[in-house]
Design a protein around this motif. Structure first.
Motif, PDB file in Angstrom:
ATOM      1  N   VAL A 147       0.766  -1.247   0.001  1.00 55.14           N
ATOM      2  CA  VAL A 147       0.014  -0.089   0.008  1.00 55.14           C
ATOM      3  C   VAL A 147       0.963   1.311   0.052  1.00 55.14           C
ATOM      4  O   VAL A 147       0.678   2.347  -0.644  1.00 55.14           O
ATOM      5  CB  VAL A 147      -1.000   0.069   1.161  1.00 55.14           C
ATOM      6  N   ASP A 148       1.815   1.308   0.700  1.00 48.49           N
ATOM      7  CA  ASP A 148       2.722   2.378   0.688  1.00 48.49           C
ATOM      8  C   ASP A 148       3.442   2.987  -0.385  1.00 48.49           C
ATOM      9  O   ASP A 148       3.571   3.944  -0.946  1.00 48.49           O
ATOM     10  CB  ASP A 148       3.765   2.155   2.022  1.00 48.49           C
ATOM     11  N   LEU A 149       4.052   1.729  -1.064  1.00 45.63           N
ATOM     12  CA  LEU A 149       4.818   1.536  -2.323  1.00 45.63           C
ATOM     13  C   LEU A 149       3.750   2.175  -3.531  1.00 45.63           C
ATOM     14  O   LEU A 149       4.175   3.254  -4.286  1.00 45.63           O
ATOM     15  CB  LEU A 149       5.262   0.260  -2.722  1.00 45.63           C
ATOM     16  N   ALA A 150       2.336   1.763  -3.360  1.00 42.08           N
ATOM     17  CA  ALA A 150       1.473   2.348  -4.529  1.00 42.08           C
ATOM     18  C   ALA A 150       1.176   3.697  -4.218  1.00 42.08           C
ATOM     19  O   ALA A 150       1.144   4.375  -5.161  1.00 42.08           O
ATOM     20  CB  ALA A 150       0.321   1.174  -4.322  1.00 42.08           C
ATOM     21  N   LYS A 151       0.831   4.002  -3.120  1.00 40.60           N
ATOM     22  CA  LYS A 151       0.583   5.381  -2.990  1.00 40.60           C
ATOM     23  C   LYS A 151       1.854   6.224  -3.187  1.00 40.60           C
ATOM     24  O   LYS A 151       1.820   7.315  -3.764  1.00 40.60           O
ATOM     25  CB  LYS A 151       0.228   5.595  -1.368  1.00 40.60           C
ATOM     26  N   ALA A 152       3.138   5.897  -3.169  1.00 43.20           N
ATOM     27  CA  ALA A 152       4.113   6.669  -3.295  1.00 43.20           C
ATOM     28  C   ALA A 152       4.609   6.798  -4.683  1.00 43.20           C
ATOM     29  O   ALA A 152       4.930   7.931  -5.310  1.00 43.20           O
ATOM     30  CB  ALA A 152       5.456   6.007  -2.659  1.00 43.20           C
ATOM     31  N   ALA A 153       4.013   5.818  -5.610  1.00 44.55           N
ATOM     32  CA  ALA A 153       4.251   5.647  -7.021  1.00 44.55           C
ATOM     33  C   ALA A 153       2.785   5.327  -7.808  1.00 44.55           C
ATOM     34  O   ALA A 153       2.876   4.282  -8.117  1.00 44.55           O
ATOM     35  CB  ALA A 153       5.328   5.150  -7.432  1.00 44.55           C
ATOM     36  N   PRO A 154       1.787   6.192  -7.682  1.00 41.96           N
ATOM     37  CA  PRO A 154       0.443   5.977  -8.242  1.00 41.96           C
ATOM     38  C   PRO A 154       0.728   5.212  -9.520  1.00 41.96           C
ATOM     39  O   PRO A 154       1.018   5.776 -10.500  1.00 41.96           O
ATOM     40  CB  PRO A 154      -0.351   7.393  -8.217  1.00 41.96           C
ATOM     41  N   GLY A 155      -0.117   4.179  -9.941  1.00 42.90           N
ATOM     42  CA  GLY A 155      -0.152   3.694 -11.298  1.00 42.90           C
ATOM     43  C   GLY A 155       1.148   3.144 -11.578  1.00 42.90           C
ATOM     44  O   GLY A 155       1.214   2.486 -13.020  1.00 42.90           O
ATOM     45  N   ARG A 156       2.062   2.735 -10.806  1.00 44.48           N
ATOM     46  CA  ARG A 156       3.481   2.162 -11.227  1.00 44.48           C
ATOM     47  C   ARG A 156       3.567   0.633 -10.882  1.00 44.48           C
ATOM     48  O   ARG A 156       4.186  -0.113 -11.806  1.00 44.48           O
ATOM     49  CB  ARG A 156       4.509   2.850 -10.541  1.00 44.48           C
ATOM     50  N   LEU A 157       3.032   0.340  -9.886  1.00 45.30           N
ATOM     51  CA  LEU A 157       2.944  -1.366  -9.538  1.00 45.30           C
ATOM     52  C   LEU A 157       2.073  -1.945 -10.311  1.00 45.30           C
ATOM     53  O   LEU A 157       1.011  -1.382 -10.773  1.00 45.30           O
ATOM     54  CB  LEU A 157       2.688  -1.520  -8.072  1.00 45.30           C
ATOM     55  N   THR A 164     -10.587 -14.380 -13.357  1.00 49.44           N
ATOM     56  CA  THR A 164     -11.637 -13.573 -13.095  1.00 49.44           C
ATOM     57  C   THR A 164     -11.688 -13.359 -11.650  1.00 49.44           C
ATOM     58  O   THR A 164     -11.886 -12.251 -11.059  1.00 49.44           O
ATOM     59  CB  THR A 164     -12.765 -13.494 -13.542  1.00 49.44           C
ATOM     60  N   THR A 165     -11.505 -14.402 -11.016  1.00 52.22           N
ATOM     61  CA  THR A 165     -11.555 -14.144  -9.395  1.00 52.22           C
ATOM     62  C   THR A 165     -10.523 -13.189  -8.832  1.00 52.22           C
ATOM     63  O   THR A 165     -10.922 -12.312  -8.068  1.00 52.22           O
ATOM     64  CB  THR A 165     -11.523 -15.703  -8.500  1.00 52.22           C
ATOM     65  N   ASN A 166      -9.513 -13.453  -9.241  1.00 52.53           N
ATOM     66  CA  ASN A 166      -8.403 -12.670  -8.831  1.00 52.53           C
ATOM     67  C   ASN A 166      -8.292 -11.287  -9.507  1.00 52.53           C
ATOM     68  O   ASN A 166      -7.956 -10.387  -9.053  1.00 52.53           O
ATOM     69  CB  ASN A 166      -7.111 -13.253  -9.094  1.00 52.53           C
ATOM     70  N   ARG A 167      -9.009 -11.126 -10.692  1.00 51.26           N
ATOM     71  CA  ARG A 167      -9.095  -9.594 -11.202  1.00 51.26           C
ATOM     72  C   ARG A 167     -10.088  -9.021 -10.216  1.00 51.26           C
ATOM     73  O   ARG A 167      -9.569  -7.699  -9.998  1.00 51.26           O
ATOM     74  CB  ARG A 167      -9.958  -9.793 -12.478  1.00 51.26           C
ATOM     75  N   VAL A 168     -11.160  -9.530  -9.741  1.00 49.24           N
ATOM     76  CA  VAL A 168     -11.850  -8.588  -8.721  1.00 49.24           C
ATOM     77  C   VAL A 168     -11.202  -8.538  -7.420  1.00 49.24           C
ATOM     78  O   VAL A 168     -11.184  -7.345  -6.920  1.00 49.24           O
ATOM     79  CB  VAL A 168     -13.172  -9.644  -8.320  1.00 49.24           C
ATOM     80  N   ALA A 169     -10.289  -9.482  -6.918  1.00 48.68           N
ATOM     81  CA  ALA A 169      -9.742  -9.291  -5.905  1.00 48.68           C
ATOM     82  C   ALA A 169      -8.557  -8.058  -5.982  1.00 48.68           C
ATOM     83  O   ALA A 169      -8.345  -7.165  -5.068  1.00 48.68           O
ATOM     84  CB  ALA A 169      -8.812 -10.645  -5.531  1.00 48.68           C
ATOM     85  N   GLY A 170      -8.129  -7.921  -7.122  1.00 54.11           N
ATOM     86  CA  GLY A 170      -7.068  -6.884  -7.350  1.00 54.11           C
ATOM     87  C   GLY A 170      -7.743  -5.536  -7.405  1.00 54.11           C
ATOM     88  O   GLY A 170      -7.224  -4.460  -6.830  1.00 54.11           O
ATOM     89  N   GLU A 171      -8.885  -5.562  -8.031  1.00 55.87           N
ATOM     90  CA  GLU A 171      -9.724  -4.162  -7.901  1.00 55.87           C
ATOM     91  C   GLU A 171     -10.076  -3.799  -6.624  1.00 55.87           C
ATOM     92  O   GLU A 171     -10.045  -2.628  -6.029  1.00 55.87           O
ATOM     93  CB  GLU A 171     -10.750  -4.345  -9.067  1.00 55.87           C
ATOM     94  N   MET A 172     -10.659  -4.759  -5.775  1.00 51.80           N
ATOM     95  CA  MET A 172     -11.111  -4.645  -4.483  1.00 51.80           C
ATOM     96  C   MET A 172     -10.173  -4.011  -3.584  1.00 51.80           C
ATOM     97  O   MET A 172     -10.221  -3.201  -2.616  1.00 51.80           O
ATOM     98  CB  MET A 172     -11.691  -5.898  -3.778  1.00 51.80           C
ATOM     99  N   LEU A 173      -8.660  -4.592  -3.780  1.00 53.96           N
ATOM    100  CA  LEU A 173      -7.675  -4.362  -2.934  1.00 53.96           C
ATOM    101  C   LEU A 173      -7.312  -2.902  -3.070  1.00 53.96           C
ATOM    102  O   LEU A 173      -6.894  -1.979  -2.419  1.00 53.96           O
ATOM    103  CB  LEU A 173      -6.369  -4.892  -3.253  1.00 53.96           C
ATOM    104  N   GLN A 174      -7.265  -2.363  -4.447  1.00 52.75           N
ATOM    105  CA  GLN A 174      -7.040  -1.020  -4.794  1.00 52.75           C
ATOM    106  C   GLN A 174      -7.958  -0.125  -4.106  1.00 52.75           C
ATOM    107  O   GLN A 174      -7.662   1.090  -3.439  1.00 52.75           O
ATOM    108  CB  GLN A 174      -7.120  -0.791  -6.028  1.00 52.75           C
ATOM    109  N   LYS A 175      -9.221  -0.333  -3.980  1.00 49.71           N
ATOM    110  CA  LYS A 175     -10.440   0.197  -3.319  1.00 49.71           C
ATOM    111  C   LYS A 175     -10.020   0.471  -1.863  1.00 49.71           C
ATOM    112  O   LYS A 175     -10.344   1.381  -1.421  1.00 49.71           O
ATOM    113  CB  LYS A 175     -11.684  -0.266  -3.899  1.00 49.71           C
ATOM    114  N   ALA A 176      -9.923  -0.808  -1.169  1.00 49.30           N
ATOM    115  CA  ALA A 176      -9.686  -0.708   0.229  1.00 49.30           C
ATOM    116  C   ALA A 176      -8.456  -0.076   0.614  1.00 49.30           C
ATOM    117  O   ALA A 176      -8.569   0.697   1.697  1.00 49.30           O
ATOM    118  CB  ALA A 176      -9.676  -2.385   0.645  1.00 49.30           C
TER     119      ALA A 176
END
Length: 326
Positions: A147-157, A164-176
């Motif tokens: 989370v810290d790395l992603a916020k430091a470099a938005p859209g880079r990770l 499709t199950t894990n597609r939803v997991a990836g999107e939900m993780l970004q939202k959370a």
């Protein structure tokens, strides 16, 4: 001279016809040729492994070859559609998943099959936890690090996903976690895992049994499970919800389906053989050795209820994550 037929004779004849109806429908001679299990994901996936282990046991009970054929593509849609359009005679089965039978109808604008109308439930095959992993040398060790790395470099990770199950997991993780990353889809989990090991993607969401051997050798490390509870196979892996309050994803599952219209007698026979396979000690041992796989069978009705319940739950998750229809 006309022969007289008594009412009681007619009734006996009608009764016999009723008893013989199931045999006339084809169940009595089933199976008379090889049975095919279609796996809608690539070779090396947990679906592929489970299908081949169960098929070996089913051969004995059915007295016919049970052939596993991989038909991967578009989140399992290619293989599922293939079975949905197959003859309804019990000779073609789908080892589907929550992706093919509960999620895809809420994730795609249109499907070449209707998961509810075109496929009928036969039996559950098991439940599968999913995990987020990174290369062993990646600087992130925890979900908070991610989370810290992603916020430091938005859209880079970059997050690799193979279903499709894990597609939803990836999107939900970004939202959370309130961050932005790039989702990189793959035709199947093994392809994404290869790129992760090669450094082409930073993280990957995939089924725990697929990651398990690489976690054991130390080539990759687990960041967090995406389900609601830790698993006994690797109890040290935390659940994502322990770091991000409110993040909760249902565990995935595998289950057998047949084309709609398959005679009930044949569905019952197939269910009996699948349940017998999953009850076999050696089969259970081999499946559980994959790491994290939970062996679980069911009646057709129980599977039907699970599909209906999960379809609604995943639809709600997809809507909450604002995932656009594909």
């Amino acid at each position: 001279m006309h022969n007289k037929i008594s009412i009681s004779t007619i009734r006996r004849a009608l009764g016999l016809a009723t008893l013989l109806a199931p045999l006339a429908a084809g169940a009595g001679g089933f199976p008379a040729k090889p049975v095919q299990i279609v796996v809608p994901f690539g070779a090396g996936s947990i679906t592929d492994v489970v299908a081949r282990v169960i098929a070996e046991h089913m051969r004995e009970g059915l007295g016919q070859p049970v052939i596993v054929e991989n038909k991967p593509g578009v989140g399992g849609i290619v293989g599922a559609a293939n079975v949905a359009k197959a003859p309804a005679d019990g000779y073609t089965l789908l080892l589907g998943s929550n992706s093919t039978n509960a999620i895809n109808q809420s994730l795609f604008k249109s499907l070449p099959y209707d998961p509810i109308k075109d496929l009928v439930p036969v039996s559950m095959a098991g439940e599968i936890p999913a995990v987020m992993i990174a290369r062993a040398d990646h600087r992130a060790n925890t979900l908070q690090d991610v989370v810290d790395l992603a916020k430091a470099a938005p859209g880079r990770l970059t997050f690799g996903i193979g279903n499709t199950t894990n597609r939803v997991a990836g999107e939900m993780l970004q939202k959370a976690g309130k961050f932005e990353a790039v989702i990189v889809p793959y035709r199947g989990e093994p392809y994404g895992l290869t790129d992760l090991l090669g450094g082409q993607v930073d993280f990957m969401f995939l089924n725990l049994p697929v990651a398990y051997p690489h976690l054991q050798t130390g080539k990759v490390k687990a960041i967090a499970l995406t389900g609601v509870r830790r698993v006994s196979a690797m109890p040290s892996i935390p659940v994502a919800g322990e770091t991000l309050a409110g993040f909760s994803m249902p565990d995935g599952w595998l289950a057998f389906f047949a084309p709609a219209g398959t005679p009930p007698q044949i569905i019952r026979r197939l269910n009996e053989e699948i349940v017998a396979a999953l009850d076999d000690a050696e089969v259970r041992k081999r499946l559980e050795a994959t790491g994290g796989y939970v062996v679980k069978s069911s009646t057709p009705d129980e599977l039907g209820e699970r599909v209906a319940s999960d379809a609604k739950r995943w639809a709600d998750l997809i809507k909450a994550a604002n995932i656009p229809l594909q």
